[in-house]
Design an enzyme around this catalytic site. Structure first.
Site, PDB file in Angstrom:
ATOM      1  N   HIS A 468       1.569  13.934  39.687  1.00 13.50           N
ATOM      2  CA  HIS A 468       2.300  12.524  39.392  1.00 13.50           C
ATOM      3  C   HIS A 468       3.320  12.501  40.723  1.00 13.50           C
ATOM      4  O   HIS A 468       3.537  11.131  41.197  1.00 13.50           O
ATOM      5  CB  HIS A 468       3.221  12.723  38.014  1.00 13.50           C
ATOM      6  CG  HIS A 468       3.803  11.631  37.911  1.00 13.50           C
ATOM      7  ND1 HIS A 468       3.361  10.596  36.877  1.00 13.50           N
ATOM      8  CD2 HIS A 468       4.910  11.221  37.932  1.00 13.50           C
ATOM      9  CE1 HIS A 468       4.065   9.713  36.639  1.00 13.50           C
ATOM     10  NE2 HIS A 468       5.409   9.916  37.603  1.00 13.50           N
ATOM     11  N   GLU A 469       4.454  13.392  40.843  1.00 15.15           N
ATOM     12  CA  GLU A 469       5.119  12.807  42.077  1.00 15.15           C
ATOM     13  C   GLU A 469       4.574  12.877  43.359  1.00 15.15           C
ATOM     14  O   GLU A 469       5.146  12.161  44.128  1.00 15.15           O
ATOM     15  CB  GLU A 469       6.292  14.170  41.875  1.00 15.15           C
ATOM     16  CG  GLU A 469       6.881  14.193  40.629  1.00 15.15           C
ATOM     17  CD  GLU A 469       7.844  13.183  40.196  1.00 15.15           C
ATOM     18  OE1 GLU A 469       8.160  12.355  41.075  1.00 15.15           O
ATOM     19  OE2 GLU A 469       7.995  12.810  38.855  1.00 15.15           O
ATOM     20  N   HIS A 472       3.804   9.639  44.041  1.00 13.12           N
ATOM     21  CA  HIS A 472       5.039   8.626  44.594  1.00 13.12           C
ATOM     22  C   HIS A 472       5.146   8.915  45.909  1.00 13.12           C
ATOM     23  O   HIS A 472       5.393   8.173  46.696  1.00 13.12           O
ATOM     24  CB  HIS A 472       6.412   9.199  43.701  1.00 13.12           C
ATOM     25  CG  HIS A 472       6.208   8.380  42.387  1.00 13.12           C
ATOM     26  ND1 HIS A 472       6.374   7.053  42.087  1.00 13.12           N
ATOM     27  CD2 HIS A 472       6.492   9.068  41.060  1.00 13.12           C
ATOM     28  CE1 HIS A 472       6.484   6.988  40.583  1.00 13.12           C
ATOM     29  NE2 HIS A 472       6.655   8.170  40.258  1.00 13.12           N
ATOM     30  N   HIS A 475       2.649   7.284  47.933  1.00 11.17           N
ATOM     31  CA  HIS A 475       2.963   5.541  48.226  1.00 11.17           C
ATOM     32  C   HIS A 475       3.932   5.583  49.201  1.00 11.17           C
ATOM     33  O   HIS A 475       3.865   4.486  50.042  1.00 11.17           O
ATOM     34  CB  HIS A 475       3.489   5.436  46.677  1.00 11.17           C
ATOM     35  CG  HIS A 475       3.525   3.910  46.264  1.00 11.17           C
ATOM     36  ND1 HIS A 475       3.956   3.495  45.168  1.00 11.17           N
ATOM     37  CD2 HIS A 475       3.138   2.952  47.006  1.00 11.17           C
ATOM     38  CE1 HIS A 475       3.672   2.056  45.194  1.00 11.17           C
ATOM     39  NE2 HIS A 475       3.234   1.613  46.367  1.00 11.17           N
TER      40      HIS A 475
END
Length: 686
Positions: A468-469, A472, A475
């Site tokens: 999940h992290e 980011h 991104h």
């Protein structure tokens, strides 16, 4: 206005990556790849061994944190902030004295960058650095930069310099779409006033003697510091719920004033409600669309939620026949009991397959196949990192070269916050000389250290959080926006979580997991049946969990809707809970006082559901058939990761899905995620 450090997104200034120096017609066609370093090493091995040699480098030149020379000592923050403030003054003077034009937006972004480069870095250091002197210096830098931002937010001359640009229709029409959007975002940010509440103090209450042992006791008082939702004793959960959520007149007044002043602020700048102001530029665009989304989702979840509650009620009756009425403090505990009983999901069975090094290599394999990107471990310079177990990763594209850096602060230590999060240290942007300012981020986790006998082993939840992290982080790495104000995760809130949630789908797909999940001692691959059961266990009572999120999001919308509120915040809580959740309100409780998201995410709590809906659609339509599809990966980078806040979020979603999704489509995507997997059912029946 200028220093927007909240979680946002990024963007591609050109197709799949930043291409050359932009000429008069836009971005040039020639790629300028960053040079490859010979000091890079494989990422998997770097995370399964302890760092060596850094302490022995006693004679080497000491560089500052993140390679910033001034930050080799805490006093450097004062120098960095003074330099940033001096530069800010010069930029303000420059932009206020020049005629409006495209250069206005460039200077605004440079002003934002000069402040953010200190404030973003200090924001991280003030909570994560192990040395108090660094934390205190960073805290002071945050205050100093924050004071300057507040002054700039109320600088009429600065505001007017941007207003003149946007008031000139011919000038606005001459701007390219990204520049126009960034100018509008700066103007919108002038209207934003951040209101922050102090963290609530821990309340102390007396409790019956026989449950004291479940709580922290200080002198003659027992401290209730949470809901204790996983406690097996019903009475402990009930006591924690009623005491932790007990109303406090001062806090109720504070919440009411917060909501009232937000409403007043919104009306002063021309919005009918605070929610209308907060949702400008998001996927949803307005609160009417948000409520349509939430009501449709609630209707579709209704029957499933009733079934979940009945299943939980039966389990409670089985374990506690004397008191089988289902209460709000029951679902988290009893759903966990059901999950364990039905699927026998014991984290310790999975941990040996998820060494940290293996998981990092899994991410590396995925990014290489999808995006042509490799993660390399790079030895930090002396003084560059704040703790010796921090790893530095270079993110390298197969043809474009170095894209940016990720500092991995993954391990537990004293005084480190217990939260998993992504920090932007430096946003990417196109500089005046045509070079690109590479993004720098930190990923902070709280993983156990390796032991003498084993590397760091992750539970399935830790592995999913890592993915999940890293969503980011990628991104931030893959955007190539012209302006840092819309770089990285600086995009609308209901889009910012899409890349990270999408990574959870990859983390739960056996075809991805089998690439890296091997027993650290035997080399055995994680059996497919174990992955399938783990995924199915997450669907146990998932409808009730999602219904709870709908309740929270609806409450947030009502609080930030039409004012004055027709009744008290507690009465609104009771009515909304009964309509959108189904379990009874508990008298003399005020859960809204513990709803901290009302402060930082006012009117935007729905964003997690919306982001999950978008991620679900992207997964099903683009990656479910083949999670390593390179063409889909390139389209994902080009249409979604590359634009950040520089493009309307719904346009990015449409570009990726190649259609315009409706609210019904979003709702259907969320609900379909709750459906059981037939293949897993067959495996469990054998």
């Amino acid at each position: 206005m200028l220093c927007a450090r909240r979680l946002r997104g990024l963007g591609p200034a050109a197709a799949a990556g930043w291409r050359g120096r932009p000429g008069p017609g836009g971005l040039g066609a020639g790629r300028r790849a960053r040079a490859v370093s010979t000091s890079w090493s494989p990422v998997g091995a770097a995370f399964n061994v302890k760092p060596q040699g850094r302490r022995l480098d006693l004679l080497g030149e000491r560089r500052g944190l993140f390679g910033v020379p001034e930050l080799s000592a805490p006093e450097g923050f004062r120098i960095a902030q003074e330099n940033a403030l001096r530069k800010a003054d010069l930029l303000v003077e420059r932009v206020c004295s020049m005629p409006p034009g495209p250069q206005t937006v460039l200077i605004f972004d440079e002003l934002s960058d000069s402040l953010c480069r200190v404030a973003d870095l200090a924001d991280f250091v003030k909570i994560a650095h192990p040395e108090p002197a660094f934390r205190e210096a960073a805290e002071e830098a945050c205050r100093s930069i924050g004071t300057m931002v507040e002054k700039l937010n109320t600088n009429v001359e600065l505001y007017q310099s941007l207003q003149k640009l946007l008031a000139d229709k011919k000038l606005v029409e001459s701007l390219d779409p990204e520049t126009r959007r960034v100018a509008e975002l700066f103007m919108f940010d002038f209207e934003i006033s951040g209101i922050h509440l102090d963290k609530e103090k821990v309340e102390k209450y007396l409790l019956p003697e026989h449950i004291h042992r479940n709580f922290v006791v200080t002198g003659n008082h027992v401290i209730i510091d949470g809901l204790h939702a996983d406690a097996p004793d019903d009475l402990v959960r009930e006591a924690a719920y009623k005491i932790f959520l007990y109303p406090n007149a001062g806090q109720l007044k504070c919440l009411e004033e917060l909501l009232s002043h937000r409403d007043l602020l919104a009306k002063l700048v021309g919005y009918s409600t605070y929610s209308h102001r907060a949702l400008q530029g998001t996927i949803a665009k307005n609160p009417e669309t948000v409520m349509q989304f939430l009501e449709k989702l609630s209707d579709r979840l209704s029957e499933r939620t009733i079934k979940d509650f009945e299943m939980i009620r039966r389990m409670k009756m089985k374990l506690n026949p004397q008191n089988s009425e289902l209460m709000p403090w029951d679902p988290p505990y009893y759903s966990g009991v059901i999950r364990a009983e039905r699927y026998n999901i014991e984290p310790s069975l999975y941990c040996p397959f998820f060494s940290l090094g293996a998981c990092m290599e899994g991410l590396n394999i995925l990014f290489t196949k999808l995006l042509g990107i490799t993660l390399y471990a790079e030895q930090p310079a002396k003084g560059e990192v704040w703790c010796e177990d921090v790893r530095k990763l270079a993110v390298v594209h197969e043809s474009e070269g170095l894209l940016g850096y990720i500092y991995c602060d993954f391990f537990q230590r004293a005084d480190k916050p217990h939260q998993d999060c992504h920090f932007t240290i430096r946003g990417g942007r196109l500089k005046e000389d045509g070079d690109y300012q590479l993004p720098v981020v930190v990923l902070m986790l709280n993983l156990p250290h390796s032991s003498r006998n084993s590397p760091t082993l992750l539970t399935p939840g830790m592995m999913e959080n890592l993915f999940h992290e890293m969503g980011h982080a990628m991104h931030s790495m893959l955007g190539r926006t012209r302006y840092q104000h819309v770089t990285g995760t600086r995009c609308p809130t209901d889009f910012a979580e899409v890349p990270s949630i999408l990574m959870e789908y990859f983390a739960n797909d056996y075809r991805v997991v089998t690439q890296f999940a091997r027993h650290y001692q035997t080399g055995q691959s994680l059996p497919k049946s174990m992955v399938s059961r783990l995924c199915e266990s997450k669907k146990v009572c998932a409808a009730a969990d999602m219904q709870l999120q709908v309740f929270y999001a609806t409450l947030d919308q009502i609080y930030h809707g039409k004012h004055p509120l027709r009744t008290s915040t507690t009465d609104i809580l009771r009515e909304t809970q009964e309509k959108f959740y189904g379990l009874p309100y508990v008298p003399n409780t005020a859960w809204q006082l513990r709803f901290s998201h009302l402060v930082g995410y006012g009117a935007k709590y729905y964003s997690y559901l919306m982001s999950r809906a978008v991620a679900s659609m992207v997964w099903k339509e683009c990656f479910q058939q083949d999670p390593f599809n390179r063409a889909a990966g390139e389209r994902y980078r080009r249409e979604m990761l590359a634009h950040g806040g520089g493009k309307e979020p719904m346009l990015m979603v449409q570009g990726m899905l190649q259609k315009c999704p409706s609210m019904d489509d979003f709702v259907s995507a969320l609900v379909s995620d709750l459906d059981p997997d037939f293949e897993t059912f067959l495996m469990d029946s054998e």
